[in-house]
Design a protein around this motif. Structure first.
Motif, PDB file in Angstrom:
ATOM      1  N   GLU A  45     -77.254 -12.858  -7.846  1.00 19.18           N
ATOM      2  CA  GLU A  45     -77.751 -11.541  -7.459  1.00 19.18           C
ATOM      3  C   GLU A  45     -76.856 -10.904  -6.413  1.00 19.18           C
ATOM      4  O   GLU A  45     -76.428 -11.562  -5.455  1.00 19.18           O
ATOM      5  CB  GLU A  45     -79.170 -11.670  -6.911  1.00 19.18           C
ATOM      6  N   TRP A  46     -76.542  -9.619  -6.619  1.00 22.80           N
ATOM      7  CA  TRP A  46     -75.849  -8.815  -5.623  1.00 22.80           C
ATOM      8  C   TRP A  46     -76.695  -7.594  -5.315  1.00 22.80           C
ATOM      9  O   TRP A  46     -77.383  -7.071  -6.201  1.00 22.80           O
ATOM     10  CB  TRP A  46     -74.499  -8.318  -6.144  1.00 22.80           C
ATOM     11  N   GLN A  47     -76.629  -7.123  -4.092  1.00 23.35           N
ATOM     12  CA  GLN A  47     -77.280  -5.883  -3.702  1.00 23.35           C
ATOM     13  C   GLN A  47     -76.330  -5.068  -2.846  1.00 23.35           C
ATOM     14  O   GLN A  47     -75.595  -5.620  -2.021  1.00 23.35           O
ATOM     15  CB  GLN A  47     -78.570  -6.154  -2.915  1.00 23.35           C
ATOM     16  N   ILE A  48     -76.325  -3.758  -3.048  1.00 20.06           N
ATOM     17  CA  ILE A  48     -75.532  -2.867  -2.212  1.00 20.06           C
ATOM     18  C   ILE A  48     -76.425  -1.734  -1.713  1.00 20.06           C
ATOM     19  O   ILE A  48     -77.420  -1.382  -2.363  1.00 20.06           O
ATOM     20  CB  ILE A  48     -74.319  -2.281  -2.965  1.00 20.06           C
ATOM     21  N   SER A  49     -76.071  -1.177  -0.571  1.00 23.14           N
ATOM     22  CA  SER A  49     -76.873  -0.109   0.010  1.00 23.14           C
ATOM     23  C   SER A  49     -75.983   0.732   0.916  1.00 23.14           C
ATOM     24  O   SER A  49     -74.983   0.241   1.460  1.00 23.14           O
ATOM     25  CB  SER A  49     -78.031  -0.701   0.824  1.00 23.14           C
ATOM     26  N   ASN A  50     -76.355   1.995   1.098  1.00 29.71           N
ATOM     27  CA  ASN A  50     -75.637   2.834   2.063  1.00 29.71           C
ATOM     28  C   ASN A  50     -76.262   2.742   3.465  1.00 29.71           C
ATOM     29  O   ASN A  50     -75.869   3.464   4.368  1.00 29.71           O
ATOM     30  CB  ASN A  50     -75.586   4.290   1.599  1.00 29.71           C
ATOM     31  N   GLN A  62     -77.741  -0.271   6.478  1.00 31.17           N
ATOM     32  CA  GLN A  62     -77.661  -1.660   6.895  1.00 31.17           C
ATOM     33  C   GLN A  62     -79.048  -2.312   6.850  1.00 31.17           C
ATOM     34  O   GLN A  62     -80.015  -1.768   7.386  1.00 31.17           O
ATOM     35  CB  GLN A  62     -77.110  -1.761   8.315  1.00 31.17           C
ATOM     36  N   TYR A  63     -79.145  -3.473   6.193  1.00 31.84           N
ATOM     37  CA  TYR A  63     -80.370  -4.263   6.157  1.00 31.84           C
ATOM     38  C   TYR A  63     -80.043  -5.684   6.596  1.00 31.84           C
ATOM     39  O   TYR A  63     -78.879  -6.117   6.552  1.00 31.84           O
ATOM     40  CB  TYR A  63     -80.965  -4.280   4.744  1.00 31.84           C
ATOM     41  N   ASP A  64     -81.072  -6.427   6.981  1.00 31.81           N
ATOM     42  CA  ASP A  64     -80.888  -7.824   7.349  1.00 31.81           C
ATOM     43  C   ASP A  64     -80.259  -8.579   6.187  1.00 31.81           C
ATOM     44  O   ASP A  64     -80.705  -8.471   5.035  1.00 31.81           O
ATOM     45  CB  ASP A  64     -82.232  -8.472   7.704  1.00 31.81           C
ATOM     46  N   GLY A  65     -79.235  -9.357   6.488  1.00 28.10           N
ATOM     47  CA  GLY A  65     -78.571 -10.142   5.465  1.00 28.10           C
ATOM     48  C   GLY A  65     -77.443  -9.414   4.765  1.00 28.10           C
ATOM     49  O   GLY A  65     -76.690 -10.035   4.003  1.00 28.10           O
ATOM     50  N   PHE A  66     -77.306  -8.110   4.969  1.00 29.74           N
ATOM     51  CA  PHE A  66     -76.211  -7.341   4.381  1.00 29.74           C
ATOM     52  C   PHE A  66     -74.999  -7.373   5.318  1.00 29.74           C
ATOM     53  O   PHE A  66     -75.143  -7.606   6.520  1.00 29.74           O
ATOM     54  CB  PHE A  66     -76.623  -5.886   4.153  1.00 29.74           C
ATOM     55  N   TYR A  67     -73.820  -7.139   4.770  1.00 32.22           N
ATOM     56  CA  TYR A  67     -72.625  -7.062   5.619  1.00 32.22           C
ATOM     57  C   TYR A  67     -71.778  -5.869   5.191  1.00 32.22           C
ATOM     58  O   TYR A  67     -71.791  -5.443   4.030  1.00 32.22           O
ATOM     59  CB  TYR A  67     -71.799  -8.344   5.534  1.00 32.22           C
ATOM     60  N   LEU A  68     -71.053  -5.328   6.141  1.00 36.16           N
ATOM     61  CA  LEU A  68     -70.135  -4.237   5.883  1.00 36.16           C
ATOM     62  C   LEU A  68     -68.761  -4.829   5.568  1.00 36.16           C
ATOM     63  O   LEU A  68     -68.211  -5.567   6.383  1.00 36.16           O
ATOM     64  CB  LEU A  68     -70.018  -3.314   7.105  1.00 36.16           C
ATOM     65  N   PRO A  69     -68.188  -4.541   4.384  1.00 38.00           N
ATOM     66  CA  PRO A  69     -66.831  -5.025   4.103  1.00 38.00           C
ATOM     67  C   PRO A  69     -65.861  -4.531   5.166  1.00 38.00           C
ATOM     68  O   PRO A  69     -65.913  -3.366   5.587  1.00 38.00           O
ATOM     69  CB  PRO A  69     -66.525  -4.415   2.726  1.00 38.00           C
ATOM     70  N   TRP A  70     -64.982  -5.395   5.610  1.00 35.80           N
ATOM     71  CA  TRP A  70     -64.119  -5.085   6.742  1.00 35.80           C
ATOM     72  C   TRP A  70     -63.092  -4.003   6.438  1.00 35.80           C
ATOM     73  O   TRP A  70     -62.465  -3.462   7.363  1.00 35.80           O
ATOM     74  CB  TRP A  70     -63.436  -6.350   7.236  1.00 35.80           C
TER      75      TRP A  70
END
Length: 356
Positions: A7-12, A14-22
């Motif tokens: 499973e993958w999830q993306i969002s615009n 920030q949520y807990d457990g999400f990361y911003l690609p560097w």
């Protein structure tokens, strides 16, 4: 997750457990960036020795990753070579959009080009624009593809990156593969093979993602406007160094360097698999989730449906596969077997730019 699923999830947001690609981070000012520019084309080299993304030219090859990195940075602030963080973004978008780990199930891309030691000239000619070879070999080529001709397999001593203009009967046993450009001399036993596609073919594809002519491995593809995301020519990927299957990764593109296994590079919490094969499982470092590399492989075409190469010693990463990779190529195809000094005729790169 269910067994066998991922499973993958993306969002615009920030949520807990999400990361911003560097790739979306300005390290100097500590602010998030709204976008990153990804080269539409495999990178070529300008007259000023700067890496560029340009139509109607052939991709740069026969240079090592250190040279590619320098050519990219010569453009100025924010310019860099394709890196692990943008690969992470492209993989995530693709897997979610098409709900498959098998890239070639969607688009084969240019992956079944010809490269064998048996495609030899059967007729000698001087001042010619054709290469005569056995019927069964000539039938494997397509009009519009590009070829090179050498005195050795993979050599281009006679002609480089010529486009096939026609394939015609020569006699009962042979066909003539005709090509553009200046006439050359062909000797019996010279080698013919497919070379890379010229940048800009995607003008013939109406959609932002699609395939040119036919989805059979003989023609290149485009994904979200990016030509040849896999196949055609391998791509150097920056921001990662490997030492005896242990990977080290870097977050800040301004600090990229080859053969560094200390700060600012960070060691992944897992070790890459130490044998070649088709990828069945990827490692996960929860502190560095942007870099997933093979930790299990199989001899059969399963799992991610992409191949994995590795070698002992200090290595860099190449990605995606070449025009001769067949079923191996794809968005999860990693080769961690080359040294930072290595160059080949089928290995290039892609230019990126952060809006700094």
């Amino acid at each position: 997750d269910e067994v066998g699923n991922k499973e993958w999830q993306i969002s615009n947001r920030q949520y807990d457990g999400f990361y911003l690609p560097w790739c979306f981070w300005d390290f100097t000012n500590s602010v998030e960036l709204p976008y990153i520019d990804v080269g539409k084309y495999k990178a070529s080299l300008s007259a000023q020795n700067k890496l560029e993304s340009k139509s109607d030219v052939f991709p740069l090859r026969k240079k090592n990753i250190v040279e590619f990195r320098g050519y990219a940075q010569a453009n100025g602030a924010g310019y860099q070579l394709m890196d692990i963080h943008v690969v992470d973004v492209l993989q995530t978008l693709f897997y979610i959009e098409f709900a498959t780990l098998d890239s070639q199930a969607v688009m084969k891309g240019y992956t079944t080009g010809q490269y064998t030691a048996t495609h030899l000239a059967t007729v000698a000619e001087s001042g010619t624009n054709r290469f005569v070879l056995a019927n069964n070999f000539a039938d494997l080529y397509r009009v519009g593809q590009y070829i090179s001709i050498g005195t050795s397999q993979g050599g281009d001593q006679i002609a480089t990156d010529r486009q096939i203009t026609s394939i015609d009967t020569y006699d009962v046993d042979n066909k003539a593969v005709s090509f553009d450009g200046a006439p050359v001399g062909i000797a019996v036993g010279n080698f013919l093979y497919n070379s890379v596609w010229k940048n800009g073919f995607s003008t013939g594809i109406v959609a932002s993602s699609g395939i040119l002519t036919a989805n059979d491995g003989n023609y290149p593809c485009v994904y979200r406007g990016i030509e040849n995301p896999w196949g055609n020519a391998w791509q150097f990927v920056d921001g990662i160094n490997i030492n005896n299957s242990q990977s080290w990764v870097c977050k800040n593109a301004a600090q990229y360097a080859s053969n560094v296994f200390a700060s600012p590079y960070e060691q992944l919490s897992y070790v890459n698999h130490n044998a070649n094969g088709y990828v069945t499982a990827m490692g996960l470092d929860t502190e560095r989730p942007f870099m997933e590399l093979p930790i299990a492989v199989s001899a059969s075409y399963v799992g991610y449906k992409d191949y994995y190469y590795q070698a002992a010693g200090q290595r860099i990463a190449r990605f995606g596969g070449s025009g001769h990779g067949g079923s191996n190529a794809g968005l999860s195809y990693w080769s961690l077997s080359h040294a930072s000094s290595d160059t080949t005729l089928r290995l290039g790169g892609r230019l990126l730019k952060k809006p700094l």
